[in-house]
Design an enzyme around this catalytic site. Structure first.
Site, mmCIF file in Angstrom:
data_model
loop_
_atom_site.group_PDB
_atom_site.id
_atom_site.type_symbol
_atom_site.label_atom_id
_atom_site.label_comp_id
_atom_site.label_asym_id
_atom_site.label_seq_id
_atom_site.Cartn_x
_atom_site.Cartn_y
_atom_site.Cartn_z
ATOM 1 N N SER A 143 33.117 7.050 -1.050
ATOM 2 C CA SER A 143 33.236 8.450 -1.484
ATOM 3 C C SER A 143 32.602 9.318 -0.418
ATOM 4 O O SER A 143 31.882 8.831 0.449
ATOM 5 C CB SER A 143 32.483 8.665 -2.795
ATOM 6 N N ASP A 144 32.849 10.620 -0.469
ATOM 7 C CA ASP A 144 32.032 11.497 0.364
ATOM 8 C C ASP A 144 30.707 11.716 -0.372
ATOM 9 O O ASP A 144 30.525 11.278 -1.512
ATOM 10 C CB ASP A 144 32.754 12.818 0.680
ATOM 11 N N TRP A 145 29.808 12.383 0.273
ATOM 12 C CA TRP A 145 28.439 12.595 -0.219
ATOM 13 C C TRP A 145 28.469 13.150 -1.657
ATOM 14 O O TRP A 145 28.857 14.300 -1.866
ATOM 15 C CB TRP A 145 27.739 13.573 0.721
#
Ligand code: BGC
Length: 748
Positions: free
Chosen positions: A280-282
């Site tokens: 996932s992104d942050w």
């Protein structure tokens, strides 16, 4: 003499043998994965799916690693620390599964290369690959084995700060650059200690955030995704074997990327056969709650896992909820096992099970001479010459005194650009330093910043700058944007020169001295006025560690500019989105439209015509995609197609004569475009399909040859199927997207 059949059989056997040995290796890998997996508890499996921010170290974190609750980390401070954490994972945890340590190594680690948008302007995949290889070497020596790059978001909006991290607006150029960068990072063998895993990001359509405002929503149709946004990712996976992929923050058409099971499963895994890791992104798993797509952390964990996001970056929805979701029957063990298989596969491929530690005794290669020279070459190739009145550049030997003015002439930090976590300004060579060092014997340089930094509105130091300009034979004015004005979360509603920079250029131009404007920026800026006021304009992007020496050599003609714009430059921000390959429309504008000041009083409603333009801006851009001048000139002639009718399984051979008609040896980026005249849906005006960098001596001519497989003309049609549609096409070749030679051909 062996018969031709002998060779055919020989190569067939060799081919079959290599397929067999690859599949034997793959079987062996899968067996190893199953063996590790079979010994893991559910908690340990979930731990692999948990990625922790290495900036916040605590006893609790050490304990978590020991108990198998952490699979990967990003931003761990030092290689010593990496080894220390790795030792806990490898030797003190029950599973003994190594960690993988990640970092955003975007355009260099210590030796900073130009920002990706600048690298794209080189149209040179080779130098991009070299740059990534160097970055991988420098980063891996510090314990980093995974980078979150390349970013391959198509960016048609210069307001979006992250355009700096992109390869610009074109799908084909982006995919070529992305593939090159992945090859550079990953090398031929990912298990070599100097290779690092790449990450294709951000999946998907993140570059299309509404209004160019970061993190905003997107609404891209499936056909546009397929035709414009997905191809670089597909190439990254299928051609470059990119080891990982990152989902984006945005929701497209209402579905957050981290919860989009159709794209992650049907497209990525099934259609493209991806067997790597999806991260996932942050905190983008948790942010699905904020988007209103998930009820709470538990729901976010469930939707993220079901969509196929293997690793959750920094938020802890997975760690805290997956066990409960399984016991409640809302998630199946198998989904978790599959995610962990992907993660273990990455760790095996990186060789981390056999070689988990970083060699602390190895001498660092950071800033080695070969790295610096490659960064210099990349910078030189990235510069785009936008104007050169009376061939004022390169600087002639008649010029004895040069005034260097402007906030970006000696801005060591800012010239590194966005995402230069590990770059050091002390190691950056600025234009001021380099000009003095490389050409200080021949030329007297006098310097006054005029403005302290790009946003500075004070004109207090203008008079000193003007006095110096008057004493000089030529003025070099370095303007642009500080690094912080582009990149993540740094969008702008106005993309003009900030502070008093524009006034500074105006004041300098009034001195009557020749003014060369050099722009260091993370995005295209609206600089029409400043271009008029300058004799020459060189666009430098943020050029990195070796920007200074590269600029000095370009200015004095030791090297010749060859960069071309990877993105259209608007005249006004209100024209955005403006890009070269937009779909055809029913009422395209022509050059004859009536502009604001020409409208007669009380003009009748329809008297101005009814075509697609702005009354106050016309319809054309400031500079088109692919544009860029050289110190020399090139002439295109004799465009020849091998045939004018062919089928979709054939190749079209295209030749064109390119002549260097100027006085300098130079490199031209020869660009090949096609246009599908009529299709089952509206088709782009034109599309880049190939390019080549060709170097020629003055007077030299070369027949440049392209092979265009007709299959390259395929697109996602009215039924969302990828097809080559029969019909008439234009084939165009030229030095930018507008000035081209044209020939027609027909696909049967
Ligand atoms: C960015 C990613 C980056 C990640 C890790 C996020 O905010 O969107 O591109 O890789 O942080 O630093």
């Amino acid at each position: 003499m062996k018969s031709p059949h002998f060779f055919i059989y020989f190569f067939l056997l060799l081919f079959l043998f290599s397929i067999k040995s690859i599949s034997a290796q793959e079987n062996e890998l899968e067996n190893k994965i199953e063996k590790v997996l079979s010994k893991m508890t559910l908690r340990e499996k979930i731990g692999q799916m948990n990625q922790i921010n290495g900036r916040n170290l605590s006893d609790q974190l050490y304990e978590q690693i020991r108990s198998g609750e952490v699979g990967s980390m990003l931003n761990v401070g030092s290689p010593e620390l990496v080894n220390q954490l790795q030792k806990i994972a490898r030797e003190e945890s029950k599973t003994g599964i190594p960690l993988v340590i990640a970092r955003d190594v975007i355009h260099g680690f210590k030796t900073m290369f130009p920002i990706p948008l600048g690298q794209a302007a080189s149209f040179d995949p080779d130098i991009v690959e070299i740059g990534a290889k160097i970055a991988a070497k420098e980063a891996s020596e510090r314990g980093i084995r995974w980078t979150f790059a390349p970013m391959m978001d198509i960016s048609r909006d210069a307001r979006w700060g992250r355009i700096a991290e992109s390869f610009g607006e074109d799908t084909y150029l982006t995919q070529m650059m992305a593939v090159a960068m992945i090859k550079g990072f990953q090398g031929k063998d990912l298990s070599k200690p100097s290779s690092i895993a790449a990450s294709a990001k951000h999946f998907i359509a993140y570059g299309a955030v509404e209004g160019g405002r970061d993190y905003n929503t997107t609404n891209i149709t499936e056909r546009q995704l397929r035709n414009i946004y997905l191809p670089p990712f597909e190439k990254a996976i299928r051609e470059a074997n990119c080891a990982t992929l990152m989902t984006s923050f945005n929701a497209n058409d209402g579905i957050p990327a981290s919860g989009n099971d159709y794209l992650l499963k049907n497209v990525l895994r099934e259609e493209w056969g991806f067997d790597g890791v999806v991260v996932s992104d942050w905190a983008s798993i948790k942010e699905m709650i904020q988007i209103g797509f998930c009820e709470d952390n538990k729901d976010a964990a469930r939707k993220g896992v079901l969509a196929g996001v293997d690793i959750e970056m920094v938020s802890s929805c997975y760690l805290e909820n997956i066990e409960a979701l399984i016991s409640e029957g809302k998630l199946q063990q198998k989904v978790i096992d599959d995610a962990v298989r992907n993660i273990l596969r990455l760790k095996f491929r990186l060789g981390l099970f056999t070689n988990p530690y970083t060699d602390l005794n190895k001498k660092t290669s950071s800033y080695s001479e070969s790295h610096l020279q490659a960064a210099k070459q990349a910078a030189e190739e990235s510069f785009v010459l936008l104007k050169n009145k009376n061939n004022i550049l390169p600087i002639s030997n008649k010029v004895k005194t040069i005034a260097i003015i402007g906030p970006m002439a000696d801005a060591a930090h800012d010239q590194m650009g966005t995402w230069s976590f590990d770059g050091e300004k002390e190691m950056t060579q600025t234009p001021l330093q380099a000009l003095r060092k490389q050409y200080g014997k021949e030329v007297k340089f006098i310097y006054e910043q005029g403005i302290a930094y790009s946003r500075d509105t004070s004109t207090a130091r203008f008079s000193k700058a003007i006095t110096l300009a008057k004493q000089a034979d030529m003025v070099l004015v370095f303007v642009g944007e500080e690094a912080i004005l582009s990149g993540e979360a740094h969008s702008l509603a106005q993309i003009n020169l900030k502070g008093a920079q524009s006034e500074l250029i105006a004041a300098l131009s009034k001195t009557g001295k020749p003014v060369v404007t050099l722009v260091m920026a993370g995005r295209p800026l609206t600089i029409a006025k400043e271009i008029d006021q300058s004799d020459a304009v060189l666009y430098l992007w943020h050029p990195g560690t070796m920007g200074g020496p590269a600029i000095a050599d370009i200015l004095f003609g030791k090297s010749v500019p060859s960069g071309k714009l990877p993105v259209t430059f608007p005249k006004y921000v209100g024209q955005i989105p403006v890009y070269y390959n937009h779909d055809k429309i029913g009422r395209p504008a022509t050059k004859k439209e009536t502009l604001l000041q020409e409208i007669p009083l009380e003009a009748k409603q329809s008297s101005l015509g009814t075509s697609s333009y702005y009354l106050d801006a016309g319809f054309d851009a400031l500079f088109d995609f692919g544009y860029g001048l050289s110190y020399t000139t090139f002439e295109y002639s004799n465009l020849v197609l091998s045939t004018v009718t062919l089928s979709e399984s054939e190749d079209l051979t295209v030749t064109v004569d390119l002549k260097n008609t100027g006085r300098y040896q130079g490199t031209e980026v020869v660009q090949l475009y096609t246009a599908d005249i009529f299709g089952s849906t509206a088709r782009p005006i034109k599309e880049l399909k190939d390019f080549k960098r060709i170097s020629l001596k003055p007077g030299e001519t070369q027949k440049v040859r392209f092979i265009l497989p007709i299959s390259k003309l395929a697109f996602w049609d009215i039924n969302n199927k990828k097809v080559v549609e029969a019909g008439q096409f234009n084939l165009m070749v030229g030095g930018n997207s507008q000035e081209v030679l044209i020939k027609e051909f027909k696909v049967l």
